[in-house]
Design a protein around this motif. Structure first.
Motif, PDB file in Angstrom:
ATOM      1  N   ILE A  43       0.848   5.616  -6.090  1.00 24.17           N
ATOM      2  CA  ILE A  43       0.451   6.707  -5.199  1.00 24.17           C
ATOM      3  C   ILE A  43       1.659   7.109  -4.365  1.00 24.17           C
ATOM      4  O   ILE A  43       2.677   6.424  -4.337  1.00 24.17           O
ATOM      5  CB  ILE A  43      -0.723   6.302  -4.274  1.00 24.17           C
ATOM      6  CG1 ILE A  43      -0.334   5.095  -3.403  1.00 24.17           C
ATOM      7  CG2 ILE A  43      -1.986   6.048  -5.080  1.00 24.17           C
ATOM      8  CD1 ILE A  43      -1.345   4.757  -2.336  1.00 24.17           C
ATOM      9  N   ASN A  44       1.537   8.210  -3.679  1.00 25.12           N
ATOM     10  CA  ASN A  44       2.593   8.706  -2.817  1.00 25.12           C
ATOM     11  C   ASN A  44       2.781   7.744  -1.642  1.00 25.12           C
ATOM     12  O   ASN A  44       1.811   7.372  -0.995  1.00 25.12           O
ATOM     13  CB  ASN A  44       2.192  10.094  -2.315  1.00 25.12           C
ATOM     14  CG  ASN A  44       3.282  10.771  -1.530  1.00 25.12           C
ATOM     15  OD1 ASN A  44       3.912  10.174  -0.672  1.00 25.12           O
ATOM     16  ND2 ASN A  44       3.475  12.048  -1.820  1.00 25.12           N
ATOM     17  N   PRO A  45       4.025   7.346  -1.339  1.00 25.22           N
ATOM     18  CA  PRO A  45       4.264   6.455  -0.200  1.00 25.22           C
ATOM     19  C   PRO A  45       3.744   7.009   1.125  1.00 25.22           C
ATOM     20  O   PRO A  45       3.310   6.253   1.994  1.00 25.22           O
ATOM     21  CB  PRO A  45       5.790   6.301  -0.172  1.00 25.22           C
ATOM     22  CG  PRO A  45       6.222   6.564  -1.566  1.00 25.22           C
ATOM     23  CD  PRO A  45       5.261   7.593  -2.101  1.00 25.22           C
ATOM     24  N   ALA A  46       3.751   8.324   1.291  1.00 18.96           N
ATOM     25  CA  ALA A  46       3.241   8.926   2.528  1.00 18.96           C
ATOM     26  C   ALA A  46       1.738   8.690   2.668  1.00 18.96           C
ATOM     27  O   ALA A  46       1.229   8.498   3.773  1.00 18.96           O
ATOM     28  CB  ALA A  46       3.555  10.417   2.561  1.00 18.96           C
ATOM     29  N   THR A  47       1.036   8.687   1.548  1.00 18.69           N
ATOM     30  CA  THR A  47      -0.407   8.423   1.561  1.00 18.69           C
ATOM     31  C   THR A  47      -0.665   6.978   1.975  1.00 18.69           C
ATOM     32  O   THR A  47      -1.529   6.707   2.822  1.00 18.69           O
ATOM     33  CB  THR A  47      -1.022   8.697   0.170  1.00 18.69           C
ATOM     34  OG1 THR A  47      -0.786  10.054  -0.181  1.00 18.69           O
ATOM     35  CG2 THR A  47      -2.513   8.429   0.165  1.00 18.69           C
ATOM     36  N   ALA A  48       0.091   6.068   1.402  1.00 20.95           N
ATOM     37  CA  ALA A  48      -0.048   4.653   1.781  1.00 20.95           C
ATOM     38  C   ALA A  48       0.279   4.474   3.254  1.00 20.95           C
ATOM     39  O   ALA A  48      -0.437   3.778   3.981  1.00 20.95           O
ATOM     40  CB  ALA A  48       0.851   3.783   0.911  1.00 20.95           C
ATOM     41  N   ALA A  49       1.350   5.121   3.709  1.00 25.53           N
ATOM     42  CA  ALA A  49       1.760   5.002   5.108  1.00 25.53           C
ATOM     43  C   ALA A  49       0.672   5.504   6.046  1.00 25.53           C
ATOM     44  O   ALA A  49       0.446   4.918   7.117  1.00 25.53           O
ATOM     45  CB  ALA A  49       3.059   5.770   5.340  1.00 25.53           C
ATOM     46  N   LYS A  50      -0.016   6.553   5.654  1.00 24.68           N
ATOM     47  CA  LYS A  50      -1.098   7.099   6.492  1.00 24.68           C
ATOM     48  C   LYS A  50      -2.232   6.084   6.634  1.00 24.68           C
ATOM     49  O   LYS A  50      -2.788   5.906   7.712  1.00 24.68           O
ATOM     50  CB  LYS A  50      -1.607   8.408   5.893  1.00 24.68           C
ATOM     51  CG  LYS A  50      -2.511   9.184   6.802  1.00 24.68           C
ATOM     52  CD  LYS A  50      -2.804  10.570   6.247  1.00 24.68           C
ATOM     53  CE  LYS A  50      -3.699  11.343   7.181  1.00 24.68           C
ATOM     54  NZ  LYS A  50      -3.999  12.685   6.679  1.00 24.68           N
ATOM     55  N   GLY A  51      -2.567   5.389   5.551  1.00 26.66           N
ATOM     56  CA  GLY A  51      -3.599   4.352   5.606  1.00 26.66           C
ATOM     57  C   GLY A  51      -3.182   3.193   6.490  1.00 26.66           C
ATOM     58  O   GLY A  51      -3.974   2.689   7.299  1.00 26.66           O
ATOM     59  N   PHE A  52      -1.931   2.777   6.377  1.00 27.00           N
ATOM     60  CA  PHE A  52      -1.425   1.684   7.204  1.00 27.00           C
ATOM     61  C   PHE A  52      -1.367   2.099   8.672  1.00 27.00           C
ATOM     62  O   PHE A  52      -1.686   1.317   9.560  1.00 27.00           O
ATOM     63  CB  PHE A  52      -0.044   1.245   6.709  1.00 27.00           C
ATOM     64  CG  PHE A  52      -0.099   0.330   5.526  1.00 27.00           C
ATOM     65  CD1 PHE A  52       0.107  -1.024   5.675  1.00 27.00           C
ATOM     66  CD2 PHE A  52      -0.362   0.816   4.250  1.00 27.00           C
ATOM     67  CE1 PHE A  52       0.066  -1.884   4.578  1.00 27.00           C
ATOM     68  CE2 PHE A  52      -0.409  -0.027   3.158  1.00 27.00           C
ATOM     69  CZ  PHE A  52      -0.207  -1.380   3.321  1.00 27.00           C
ATOM     70  N   HIS A  53      -0.954   3.334   8.917  1.00 28.37           N
ATOM     71  CA  HIS A  53      -0.877   3.837  10.292  1.00 28.37           C
ATOM     72  C   HIS A  53      -2.270   3.826  10.944  1.00 28.37           C
ATOM     73  O   HIS A  53      -2.406   3.468  12.113  1.00 28.37           O
ATOM     74  CB  HIS A  53      -0.276   5.242  10.326  1.00 28.37           C
ATOM     75  CG  HIS A  53      -0.114   5.789  11.703  1.00 28.37           C
ATOM     76  ND1 HIS A  53       0.832   5.311  12.583  1.00 28.37           N
ATOM     77  CD2 HIS A  53      -0.798   6.753  12.367  1.00 28.37           C
ATOM     78  CE1 HIS A  53       0.723   5.968  13.727  1.00 28.37           C
ATOM     79  NE2 HIS A  53      -0.246   6.850  13.615  1.00 28.37           N
ATOM     80  N   GLN A  54      -3.280   4.198  10.167  1.00 28.73           N
ATOM     81  CA  GLN A  54      -4.654   4.168  10.682  1.00 28.73           C
ATOM     82  C   GLN A  54      -5.018   2.747  11.113  1.00 28.73           C
ATOM     83  O   GLN A  54      -5.615   2.546  12.170  1.00 28.73           O
ATOM     84  CB  GLN A  54      -5.632   4.663   9.606  1.00 28.73           C
ATOM     85  CG  GLN A  54      -7.090   4.585  10.026  1.00 28.73           C
ATOM     86  CD  GLN A  54      -8.028   5.037   8.921  1.00 28.73           C
ATOM     87  OE1 GLN A  54      -7.720   5.942   8.162  1.00 28.73           O
ATOM     88  NE2 GLN A  54      -9.183   4.404   8.840  1.00 28.73           N
ATOM     89  N   LEU A  55      -4.652   1.765  10.304  1.00 26.35           N
ATOM     90  CA  LEU A  55      -4.967   0.369  10.618  1.00 26.35           C
ATOM     91  C   LEU A  55      -4.200  -0.119  11.851  1.00 26.35           C
ATOM     92  O   LEU A  55      -4.737  -0.910  12.639  1.00 26.35           O
ATOM     93  CB  LEU A  55      -4.671  -0.523   9.418  1.00 26.35           C
ATOM     94  CG  LEU A  55      -5.565  -0.279   8.205  1.00 26.35           C
ATOM     95  CD1 LEU A  55      -5.054  -1.057   6.998  1.00 26.35           C
ATOM     96  CD2 LEU A  55      -7.002  -0.640   8.504  1.00 26.35           C
ATOM     97  N   ILE A  56      -2.993   0.353  12.022  1.00 31.74           N
ATOM     98  CA  ILE A  56      -2.225   0.002  13.221  1.00 31.74           C
ATOM     99  C   ILE A  56      -2.898   0.606  14.454  1.00 31.74           C
ATOM    100  O   ILE A  56      -3.071  -0.068  15.475  1.00 31.74           O
ATOM    101  CB  ILE A  56      -0.756   0.458  13.091  1.00 31.74           C
ATOM    102  CG1 ILE A  56      -0.043  -0.387  12.029  1.00 31.74           C
ATOM    103  CG2 ILE A  56      -0.029   0.369  14.430  1.00 31.74           C
ATOM    104  CD1 ILE A  56       1.318   0.141  11.619  1.00 31.74           C
TER     105      ILE A  56
END
Length: 121
Positions: A43-56
């Motif tokens: 998947i796009n790294p930006a998509t993964a980053a958005k999911g991780f950012h939500q968890l943070i």
């Protein structure tokens, strides 16, 4: 892998939450980096980053600068409390309302739940 019911970043966040709830990830465990996650699931790294950012933002993960992301202390209990609340709101409250509408007593509902629990053992 991922479905069309919700955005992929939300599914990523839910998957990590489920890993924490299930004990696959414990407090202070390091999680995959966004780039590792993106490469693994293609998947796009930006998509993964958005999911991780939500968890943070939710306090489920914390970041150690230059090292990575880790499961926050108390994350499992906090997630469990959220899921319990959601269960009561989405399942139990709706069940009680429907039971009332169709004329099922609360005693009958409880009896049925107890029977189901016995059969599951």
């Amino acid at each position: 892998m991922f479905d069309d019911r919700s955005p992929i970043y939300q599914q990523i966040a839910e998957r990590i939450k489920n890993d924490i709830l299930g004990g696959e990830l414990a407090e202070d465990d390091q999680v995959m980096s966004t780039n590792q996650y993106a490469a693994f699931y293609r998947i796009n790294p930006a998509t993964a980053a958005k999911g991780f950012h939500q968890l943070i933002e939710e306090g489920v993960l914390y970041k150690k600068r230059g090292i990575g992301m880790f499961v926050s202390k108390g994350a499992q209990e906090a997630l469990r409390a959220q899921r319990r609340q959601r269960f009561f709101e989405e399942v139990v409250d709706a069940m009680v309302t429907e039971a009332r509408i169709v004329g099922i007593s609360l005693d009958e509902v409880v009896q049925r739940i107890q029977e189901q629990q016995r059969s599951d053992r």
